[in-house]
Enzyme design. Structure first.
Site, PDB file in Angstrom:
ATOM      1  CG  HIS A 168      -2.071   0.891   1.114  1.00 23.89           C
ATOM      2  ND1 HIS A 168      -1.946   2.259   1.129  1.00 23.89           N
ATOM      3  CD2 HIS A 168      -3.386   0.638   0.940  1.00 23.89           C
ATOM      4  CE1 HIS A 168      -3.148   2.796   0.980  1.00 23.89           C
ATOM      5  NE2 HIS A 168      -4.033   1.835   0.855  1.00 23.89           N
ATOM      6  NE  ARG A 189      -2.930   7.596  -1.587  1.00 24.65           N
ATOM      7  CZ  ARG A 189      -3.002   6.507  -2.315  1.00 24.65           C
ATOM      8  NH1 ARG A 189      -2.757   6.541  -3.600  1.00 24.65           N
ATOM      9  NH2 ARG A 189      -3.304   5.342  -1.760  1.00 24.65           N
TER      10      ARG A 189
END
Ligand SMILES: Cc1cc2nc3c(=O)[nH]c(=O)nc-3n(C[C@H](O)[C@H](O)[C@H](O)COP(=O)(O)OP(=O)(O)OC[C@H]3O[C@@H](n4cnc5c(N)ncnc54)[C@H](O)[C@@H]3O)c2cc1C
Ligand code: SF4
Ligand code: SF4
Ligand code: FES
Lengths: 251, 550
Positions: B326, B346
């Protein structure tokens, strides 16, 4: 190309304290903690969990996610010279000099057994399964004990009034660590009440969206089967084409 | 004695943060462009899967010759914990019809559905390494995908999934995933899970990396916690037996078919024998193997046990070569290194930013590309921030989220992450956080078909332990979905299967003989044993002076 391997090696090296345990020679600051009374010198920037591991404990209980989500690592501690008993999660609490601590990895509580599909969406359901909720003396000890900063007493009170929405919203961040229940003078098991409240609200207080009902009907009618039959049999080249031709939904 | 800290950061880091503040207004409307296919190709050489070394060909078993990470080969080429003579198989301590190994979302779903399909509660047994619920499932923050509204469709979900997996997924299995997704959402509503809603009563559905439609369902940033605690509550209400702190250390077979398992009491060391007509493997992932030395987002028990045991018994694996890192794991403070910062940060505006305050990458590249770009920025372009413990990382500019979505957005959408940082004096609304890629997900595993059958009779697999669903790369939100889809299918199919089995099979460890023979033939020395059950984090100094007395 030649520095590729060294990048991986450098990353592995930098992460050693986390992946393989802390090395004594890298430690700058030390503190002394007492694990169930016994003193250990441990690095100051560890959590209670990792400090106990540093001291030589191998956990088979009192730990799960290691990240504050599972509630397995409830811990009670007192700081030297202070009379106050504090509570926290071992995996989320930094050690401090002079801390006395013990883990409470299990709370002996009995969850009520019910069938959520058959319960009535009113206050009687809570009182039927958890009558002790009426014994709350509003001391707020549970709220002070909660490592998730939940207004625990407020949701217990809301449960007593049958306000499911408030129980559900207020108790939502509960990770079932059990610390509230261990401290409650009225022997209430707050987190089980919160669980019942959330499921009741989720089932009866939040309507199923229409778009979901429509989609289920479409699935039943096998509306998508022809398209999916085609996709399932498609070659890789065709799939690549479909993928490239995707249209992005507007924001 | 201690250094000076400001807002949770040492003074020198706090100074560097000022550059992030200074460039924020400019970056708000200027986001770097997504990389071209060539640009992606170029940066991927820094991905741990593609960077040189760290892998080898498997020397034994059905997947002999396949390339896998060294840490996986080490376990698959290890000797068993027990030998034939050690264990008395003449009497079973438990004899359920169905044994389920591992109580995450997959195992718990399987149990409920087997019961729903008519297998009596007392004829099911769930066994857990730690407590029921101490699992990767409980940590899922971001959400669960399901194509349950217009303009979305199962076909779109199919294409997104198979493209994200680099076209290596099994199409029939993907079809099961996407067509069952709305059924799972309905099931969760029926059970009373609190899925986020919009004002108009529709599900809140957000973007996820690699999807063409908004289809990420969530329960604040505690999606997995909510899903699993609801399923566990339902499981308990059905009075299905569950035992905790009792990992499975070996499967039993009659020489071919899986017929049971050996359990081991983690606290006392005593073993128990289970005979069962079907076994459902649902042991989750492998983050705690720390592949290539990376920290991980995974729970304490994520050690690949299920794959090791199934492989030894003769089940086929698929896509065991790829690992999902990740892009945004925490890199500071040291107490939370490797912990997950969900992609949703994000998706709602946070940007990766280097030490000079520059945004250097499009924030929503596929995970492998985003992670590689961050590694490159830190170790090749030397634009990372170095922490007091010597780690490198880049900033994730979280204050941008409130700037873009309005004040209060972080409070409402990311209470868990906000709290995690608050515990260390950091306010993610005001200051950015330091990030570096972290080991996140086991893309492949035991190969399954659309009904969760493995290649071995009597053995099912569901959840992260299973392979074929995500191919070489999983999309966000497809894993929690997959656990419930294939957990449910395993439960339903096993319920039918056990009805056709008049009696329990013979209990033997004959498959171990075969496997050990293969290890010996490949010249593998008995130095390693598996499964490892739990990782080793004890302090070196303490370990060096330990004496085994009892
Ligand atoms: C931090 C984090 C965030 C994530 N976020 C998302 C997200 O937003 N969306 C998404 O779709 N996915 C997400 N994922 C991935 C997803 O949560 C997991 O892949 C999925 O939940 C795995 O479910 P599972 O039931 O297969 O395994 P788990 O939930 O890990 O459960 C497996 C269980 O088996 C037990 N076990 C292991 N070995 C043995 C043994 N030998 N004997 C007995 N029991 C054993 C384990 O202790 C565990 O309890 C996330 C994962 C993590 C770690
Ligand atoms: S409400 Fe109780 S059980 Fe839940 S997190 Fe707070 S203290 Fe723990
Ligand atoms: S601790 Fe118990 S009695 Fe006190 S407020 Fe909380 S629930 Fe009520
Ligand atoms: S180990 Fe899960 S909350 Fe601490």
């Amino acid at each position: 190309m030649s520095n590729e391997k060294s990048v991986m090696e450098r990353i592995a090296e930098a992460n050693k304290p986390v992946t393989a345990g802390v090395d004594e020679k890298d430690i700058k600051h030390w503190v002394t903690i007492r694990i169930m009374g016994k003193a250990y010198r441990v690095p100051s920037d560890l959590t209670i969990l990792t400090a106990m591991e540093f001291a030589g404990y191998r956990f088979v209980r009192g730990v799960g996610c290691r990240q504050g989500f599972c509630g397995a690592c409830g811990t009670v501690y007192r700081k030297e010279g202070e009379y106050k008993l504090k509570t926290g999660l071992a995996c989320q609490t930094r050690v401090e000099d002079g801390m006395y601590l013990v883990q409470i990895p299990f709370s002996p509580a009995q969850k009520a057994i019910y069938d959520i599909k058959k319960e009535r969406y009113n206050v009687s359901t809570i009182l039927k399964y958890y009558p002790e909720v009426a014994k709350c003396v509003s001391c707020n000890t549970c709220t002070k004990a909660c490592p998730q900063d939940i207004e625990v007493m407020d949701y217990v009170q809301a449960a007593l009034r049958g306000n499911y929405e408030k129980v559900a919203e207020t108790s939502f961040d509960c990770i079932r660590c059990g610390l509230c229940a261990m401290r409650c003078p009225a022997e209430i098991v707050q987190y089980d009440i919160g669980q019942l409240g959330r499921r009741m609200y989720g089932r009866y207080g939040m309507d199923k969206p229409d778009h979901l009902k429509i989609r289920l009907k479409e699935l039943e009618e096998k509306k998508f089967d022809p398209e999916l039959d085609k996709l399932e049999k498609a070659t890789k080249e065709e799939l690549v084409k479909f993928y490239a031709a995707r249209e992005r939904e507007k924001d | 004695m201690a250094e000076k800290y400001i807002d949770g950061y040492p003074e020198y880091m706090h100074k560097l943060i000022q550059k992030v503040h200074q460039t924020r207004a400019k970056r708000k409307d200027f986001v770097p462009k997504a990389l071209t296919p060539e640009g992606r190709e170029d940066v991927l050489q820094f991905h741990p899967d593609y960077a040189k070394g760290g892998k080898r060909n498997l020397m034994v078993g059905l997947n002999k010759g396949d390339i896998v990470p060294d840490e996986i080969a080490n376990l698959l080429e290890a000797y068993p914990l027990i030998e034939k003579g050690d264990i008395d198989l003449s009497k079973a301590d438990y004899s359920p019809e169905i044994l389920i190994i591992g109580g995450g979302l997959a195992g718990t779903s399987a149990a409920i559905w087997a019961n729903e399909m008519g297998v009596k509660a007392e004829n099911i047994l769930l066994t857990n390494k730690l407590r029921h619920g101490d699992a990767n499932s409980i940590m899922a923050e971001g959400g669960t995908q399901a194509a349950d509204r217009e303009p979305d469709s199962p076909a779109k979900h199919f294409i997104d999934t198979i493209g994200g997996g680099h076209f290596t997924n099994k199409p029939d299995v993907v079809r099961a995933l996407v067509t069952d997704a709305p059924i799972i959402m309905d099931w969760l509503c029926e059970l009373g899970a609190m899925l986020d809603r919009e004002e108009n009563g529709e599900f809140t559905e957000k973007w996820g990396g690699g999807t063409s439609v908004r289809r990420m369902h969530s329960c604040k940033d505690y999606t997995g916690l909510e899903e699993l605690r609801v399923l566990k509550d339902e499981f308990t209400n059905r009075l299905i037996p569950s035992i905790e702190h009792f990992p499975v250390i070996e499967l039993l077979t009659d020489g071919n078919k899986v017929t049971g398992a050996v359990l081991w009491n983690l606290e006392t060391g005593e073993y128990k024998i289970v005979k069962s007509k079907a076994v459902i493997m649902a042991t989750g992932g492998f983050g705690r193997l720390h592949i290539r030395g990376f920290p991980t987002t995974n729970h304490y028990g994520a050690t690949y046990d299920g794959v090791v045991l199934a492989y030894r018994a003769g089940a086929k694996l698929i896509d065991a070569d790829t690992v999902q890192y990740h892009p945004t794991g925490a890199a500071y403070p040291v107490q939370i290194i490797g912990f997950l910062l969900t992609e949703k940060l994000r998706a709602t505006g946070a940007q990766p930013v280097n030490k000079d305050g520059e945004a250097f990458v499009f924030p929503l590249e596929p995970r492998d590309v985003e992670a590689s770009a961050i590694i490159k920025e830190c170790y090749v372009r030397e634009n990372g921030v170095i922490t007091p413990t010597g780690l490198r990382g880049v900033w994730l500019d979280t204050p941008l989220i409130d700037l873009k979505n309005g004040e209060g957005f972080i409070d409402k959408s990311f209470p868990g992450i906000k709290r995690m940082y608050e515990r260390f004096g950091i306010d993610i609304r005001k200051n950015p956080v330091l990030i570096f890629p972290t080991l996140h997900y086991q893309n492949g595993g035991i190969e399954i078909d659309p009904w969760s059958h493995t290649s071995l009779e009597g053995l099912y697999a569901a959840g992260e332990v299973a392979g074929g669903i995500h191919g070489k790369n999983r999309l966000m939100g497809n894993s929690t979905l997959g656990t419930m889809v294939f957990g449910r299918r395993a439960g339903i199919d096993a319920a039918k299967f056990v009805q056709t089995q008049k009696s329990w099979g013979k209990l033997t460890l004959d498959h171990l003989d075969v496997y050990v023979q293969m290890l010996k033939a490949a010249n593998i020395k008995p130095e390693r044993r598996a499964p490892i059950i739990l990782p080793e984090y004890r302090g070196k100094a303490a370990l060096a002076r330990m004496i085994d007395v009892f």
